[in-house]
Every structure is written in structure tokens, then in C-alpha cells.
Write a protein that holds these residues in place. Structure first.
Motif, PDB file in Angstrom:
ATOM      1  N   GLU A 159      48.037  38.763  50.684  1.00  0.00           N
ATOM      2  CA  GLU A 159      48.121  39.239  49.397  1.00  0.00           C
ATOM      3  C   GLU A 159      48.093  38.228  48.578  1.00  0.00           C
ATOM      4  OE1 GLU A 159      52.010  40.934  49.580  1.00  0.00           O
ATOM      5  OE2 GLU A 159      51.421  42.742  50.538  1.00  0.00           O
ATOM      6  N   TYR A 160      47.589  38.342  47.197  1.00  0.00           N
ATOM      7  CA  TYR A 160      47.573  37.512  46.054  1.00  0.00           C
ATOM      8  C   TYR A 160      48.401  37.957  44.741  1.00  0.00           C
ATOM      9  CZ  TYR A 160      45.800  34.698  42.167  1.00  0.00           C
ATOM     10  OH  TYR A 160      45.903  33.981  41.047  1.00  0.00           O
ATOM     11  N   THR A 161      49.281  36.997  44.608  1.00  0.00           N
ATOM     12  CA  THR A 161      50.229  37.382  43.430  1.00  0.00           C
ATOM     13  C   THR A 161      49.639  36.541  42.339  1.00  0.00           C
ATOM     14  OG1 THR A 161      52.064  37.830  44.930  1.00  0.00           O
ATOM     15  CG2 THR A 161      52.472  37.291  42.583  1.00  0.00           C
ATOM     16  N   ALA A 162      48.989  36.978  41.131  1.00  0.00           N
ATOM     17  CA  ALA A 162      48.663  36.302  40.023  1.00  0.00           C
ATOM     18  C   ALA A 162      49.875  35.520  39.313  1.00  0.00           C
ATOM     19  CB  ALA A 162      47.878  36.958  39.148  1.00  0.00           C
TER      20      ALA A 162
ATOM     21  N   PRO B 114      31.795  34.520  58.735  1.00  0.00           N
ATOM     22  CA  PRO B 114      32.315  35.652  58.875  1.00  0.00           C
ATOM     23  C   PRO B 114      33.864  35.473  58.756  1.00  0.00           C
ATOM     24  CG  PRO B 114      30.780  35.631  60.288  1.00  0.00           C
ATOM     25  CD  PRO B 114      30.757  34.268  59.942  1.00  0.00           C
ATOM     26  N   ALA B 115      34.582  35.701  57.620  1.00  0.00           N
ATOM     27  CA  ALA B 115      35.997  35.538  56.972  1.00  0.00           C
ATOM     28  C   ALA B 115      36.614  36.604  56.099  1.00  0.00           C
ATOM     29  CB  ALA B 115      36.112  34.193  56.842  1.00  0.00           C
ATOM     30  N   GLU B 116      37.839  36.275  56.114  1.00  0.00           N
ATOM     31  CA  GLU B 116      38.443  37.142  54.779  1.00  0.00           C
ATOM     32  C   GLU B 116      38.515  35.925  53.845  1.00  0.00           C
ATOM     33  OE1 GLU B 116      42.179  38.821  55.370  1.00  0.00           O
ATOM     34  OE2 GLU B 116      41.642  39.495  57.392  1.00  0.00           O
ATOM     35  N   THR B 117      37.784  36.458  52.553  1.00  0.00           N
ATOM     36  CA  THR B 117      37.631  35.442  51.577  1.00  0.00           C
ATOM     37  C   THR B 117      38.501  35.494  50.238  1.00  0.00           C
ATOM     38  OG1 THR B 117      35.819  36.519  50.763  1.00  0.00           O
ATOM     39  CG2 THR B 117      35.338  35.033  52.261  1.00  0.00           C
ATOM     40  N   LEU B 118      38.932  34.595  49.675  1.00  0.00           N
ATOM     41  CA  LEU B 118      39.812  34.446  48.293  1.00  0.00           C
ATOM     42  C   LEU B 118      38.965  33.469  47.534  1.00  0.00           C
ATOM     43  CD1 LEU B 118      42.263  34.988  50.566  1.00  0.00           C
ATOM     44  CD2 LEU B 118      43.265  35.509  48.619  1.00  0.00           C
ATOM     45  N   VAL B 119      38.236  33.893  46.544  1.00  0.00           N
ATOM     46  CA  VAL B 119      37.382  32.959  45.672  1.00  0.00           C
ATOM     47  C   VAL B 119      37.963  32.756  44.269  1.00  0.00           C
ATOM     48  CG1 VAL B 119      35.089  32.670  44.826  1.00  0.00           C
ATOM     49  CG2 VAL B 119      35.360  33.890  47.086  1.00  0.00           C
ATOM     50  N   PHE B 120      38.094  31.510  43.971  1.00  0.00           N
ATOM     51  CA  PHE B 120      38.630  31.134  42.673  1.00  0.00           C
ATOM     52  C   PHE B 120      37.544  30.268  42.033  1.00  0.00           C
ATOM     53  CE2 PHE B 120      42.097  31.770  45.316  1.00  0.00           C
ATOM     54  CZ  PHE B 120      43.319  32.031  44.641  1.00  0.00           C
ATOM     55  N   ARG B 121      36.955  30.488  40.673  1.00  0.00           N
ATOM     56  CA  ARG B 121      36.163  29.825  40.020  1.00  0.00           C
ATOM     57  C   ARG B 121      36.614  29.399  38.518  1.00  0.00           C
ATOM     58  NH1 ARG B 121      29.512  30.392  39.870  1.00  0.00           N
ATOM     59  NH2 ARG B 121      29.308  28.362  38.758  1.00  0.00           N
ATOM     60  N   ASP B 122      36.622  28.015  38.223  1.00  0.00           N
ATOM     61  CA  ASP B 122      37.180  27.513  36.992  1.00  0.00           C
ATOM     62  C   ASP B 122      38.665  27.680  36.866  1.00  0.00           C
ATOM     63  OD1 ASP B 122      34.730  26.551  36.659  1.00  0.00           O
ATOM     64  OD2 ASP B 122      34.132  28.159  35.388  1.00  0.00           O
ATOM     65  N   GLY B 123      39.462  27.983  38.153  1.00  0.00           N
ATOM     66  CA  GLY B 123      40.817  28.217  37.960  1.00  0.00           C
ATOM     67  C   GLY B 123      41.139  29.576  37.895  1.00  0.00           C
ATOM     68  N   ILE B 124      40.173  30.531  38.064  1.00  0.00           N
ATOM     69  CA  ILE B 124      40.332  31.896  37.814  1.00  0.00           C
ATOM     70  C   ILE B 124      39.995  32.652  39.066  1.00  0.00           C
ATOM     71  CG2 ILE B 124      39.603  34.053  36.617  1.00  0.00           C
ATOM     72  CD1 ILE B 124      38.639  32.148  34.327  1.00  0.00           C
ATOM     73  N   PHE B 125      40.819  33.854  39.509  1.00  0.00           N
ATOM     74  CA  PHE B 125      40.555  34.348  40.660  1.00  0.00           C
ATOM     75  C   PHE B 125      39.641  35.397  40.578  1.00  0.00           C
ATOM     76  CE2 PHE B 125      42.108  37.980  43.745  1.00  0.00           C
ATOM     77  CZ  PHE B 125      41.818  37.133  44.781  1.00  0.00           C
ATOM     78  N   TYR B 126      38.686  35.673  41.196  1.00  0.00           N
ATOM     79  CA  TYR B 126      37.433  36.349  41.258  1.00  0.00           C
ATOM     80  C   TYR B 126      37.924  37.750  42.336  1.00  0.00           C
ATOM     81  CZ  TYR B 126      34.847  34.339  37.728  1.00  0.00           C
ATOM     82  OH  TYR B 126      34.170  34.164  36.454  1.00  0.00           O
ATOM     83  N   LYS B 127      38.455  38.702  42.188  1.00  0.00           N
ATOM     84  CA  LYS B 127      38.598  39.721  43.074  1.00  0.00           C
ATOM     85  C   LYS B 127      37.370  40.332  43.486  1.00  0.00           C
ATOM     86  CE  LYS B 127      41.645  43.653  43.922  1.00  0.00           C
ATOM     87  NZ  LYS B 127      42.514  44.583  43.390  1.00  0.00           N
ATOM     88  N   ASP B 128      36.295  40.407  42.782  1.00  0.00           N
ATOM     89  CA  ASP B 128      35.080  41.125  43.143  1.00  0.00           C
ATOM     90  C   ASP B 128      34.237  40.405  44.237  1.00  0.00           C
ATOM     91  OD1 ASP B 128      35.693  43.025  41.261  1.00  0.00           O
ATOM     92  OD2 ASP B 128      34.432  42.355  39.670  1.00  0.00           O
ATOM     93  N   LEU B 129      34.639  38.925  44.352  1.00  0.00           N
ATOM     94  CA  LEU B 129      33.924  38.210  45.205  1.00  0.00           C
ATOM     95  C   LEU B 129      34.729  37.934  46.694  1.00  0.00           C
ATOM     96  CD1 LEU B 129      32.407  35.408  42.854  1.00  0.00           C
ATOM     97  CD2 LEU B 129      31.136  37.234  44.081  1.00  0.00           C
TER      98      LEU B 129
END
Length: 230
Positions: A36-39, A14-29
Motif C-alpha cells: 500500500e502507498y500512503t501519500a 517482472p515485478a510489482e512496481t511503484l514509480v516516483f518521478r521528480d519526487g511525485i508518485f506516478y500511480k498510472d506507471l
């Protein structure tokens, strides 16, 4: 996110999550309210004290120049980071953590499998009392690779009683070139400030035990690598 456990051996909770895959931020995950995330700057800003821990998950294959900036602005924040990557092409990875949140703690685990050239800079800057930054980095460096690791802890004025630990450990092929550069800048009395850099070598007892278990040379190498990384 059970696939993270199955594919990358990362436990979610249980946590707030920020997921990146292959260097790309996945907002849906990702699910987050307190940051806040600033691309454009690849910047994660913790803007208010979270009710749950914040879990940053960075997985997959990396190459080229990669920046990840984390600003902890809220008091009593708890941030966890799991960074598990592979670089088959040259990669320069720069991770910068700035902790201005009093009584806030950042715990980071960085794991990389280097099949090419990897240059990594990990910087933790303390700007508040009782702030904590703990980062453990482990790299498996394969044949004919170059691994250049720079780590810096900066404890600024008025950041008394801070706790800092930035460490590197490398499991290296005999042909791999390893450069380790640990530094500290301490301008305020910390509660503790540790820093280490080491090359990991399996002991004869470990190897002999695995031999008596019936494993071949390639299997032993694989088991020791997985034990080191995970």
C-alpha cells in the motif's frame, strides 16, 4: 517502461512496481498488489508476501525536504529499489527502511549527482529474524558542493541472524566538501553487519589507459564518472 532504461539506465523486470518521478508518485506507471502507498506519509507498506519482487523506482530531479518510508511487514518479501536522482538545488533526503518481515530482504541502490548541497540520511532497522537490508549509495559531488551523508544500521533484539550492509562512496571534485557519518546499533547477534564510507579516486593506470585510447581530459572525466555511477 522502456523509457526508464533509455533515459535513466534502469532495467525493469517482472515485478510489482511503484514509480516516483521528480519526487511525485506516478500511480498510472505503478502496478502493485502486495503493498500500500500512503501519500501523506510517503509510506510504502508491504502487507503480504508478494509473488513477484517489489521494485521501487525513484528517478528525476529532487529539491527541498524529501522523505521515503518503507515498512516491510510480510515474511519472505523481496524488495528492490533503484534511486537515481539529480539535485541542482539544496536537498535533504531521508530514507527509512523498517524490516519486520522474517526472511525478507531489501536491496537498494541510491545514485545522485549533486550540483548544490545534499544532505542524506539512510536508516535500516531490523526487527525480525533473518531479515536483510542492503543499501549502496554513490554520489558524484561537483564543484563547490556540500555532501553530508549519514547512514545507520539498527539490528534490534530478537532480530538474530540478520544481514546488513549500508555503504557510501563519493566521487568528489577537489573543491567539494564531503561529510560521511556511518553508524551501527547492534542489539542482537547478526549473520553479518557491514558498513563502509569511501572517497573514490581513479587510479593512474585507468587514466593512462584512457589517454592511450585517444580520449581528451574532459572525455576521460566523463567516462570515469559514468563508470563510477553505473
Amino acid at each position: 517502461m522502456s523509457y526508464l532504461w533509455q533515459e535513466f539506465n534502469i532495467k525493469t523486470y517482472p515485478a510489482e512496481t511503484l514509480v516516483f518521478r521528480d519526487g511525485i508518485f506516478y500511480k498510472d506507471l505503478s502496478e502493485y498488489e502486495s503493498c500500500e502507498y500512503t501519500a501523506e506519509k510517503n509510506l510504502i507498506s508491504v502487507i503480504k508476501t508478494p509473488k513477484l519482487p517489489i521494485h521501487i523506482i525513484y528517478i528525476g530531479e529532487i529539491s527541498g525536504n524529501i522523505d521515503l518510508n518503507i515498512d516491510i511487514n510480510a515474511e519472505k518479501s523481496k524488495i528492490e529499489m533503484d534511486f537515481k536522482t539529480i539535485n541542482k538545488k539544496s536537498a535533504f533526503l531521508n530514507i527509512f527502511i523498517k524490516n519486520t518481515g522474517k526472511n525478507s530482504v531489501f536491496n537498494g541502490q541510491i545514485i545522485d549527482k549533486n550540483y548544490n548541497n545534499l544532505k542524506m540520511s539512510v536508516i535500516g532497522q531490523h526487527l525480525a529474524e533473518n531479515s536483510g537490508i542492503f543499501i549502496k549509495t554513490r554520489v558524484a559531488a561537483y564543484k563547490n558542493t556540500i555532501t553530508d551523508l549519514y547512514g545507520s544500521a539498527k539490528i534490534e533484539k530478537n532480530a538474530k541472524n540478520s544481514k546488513s550492509d549500508i555503504s557510501f562512496s563519493v566521487l568528489a571534485d577537489e573543491s567539494a566538501k564531503i561529510i560521511l557519518k556511518p553508524t551501527q546499533y547492534i542489539n542482537s547477534v547478526p549473520k553479518n553487519a557491514a558498513h563502509s564510507a569511501s572517497l573514490y579516486k581513479p587510479s593512474e593506470n585507468q587514466i593512462n589507459y584512457l589517454c592511450t585510447s585517444g580520449l581528451g581530459e574532459a572525455e576521460i572525466k566523463q567516462v570515469l564518472e559514468e563508470a563510477f555511477l553505473n
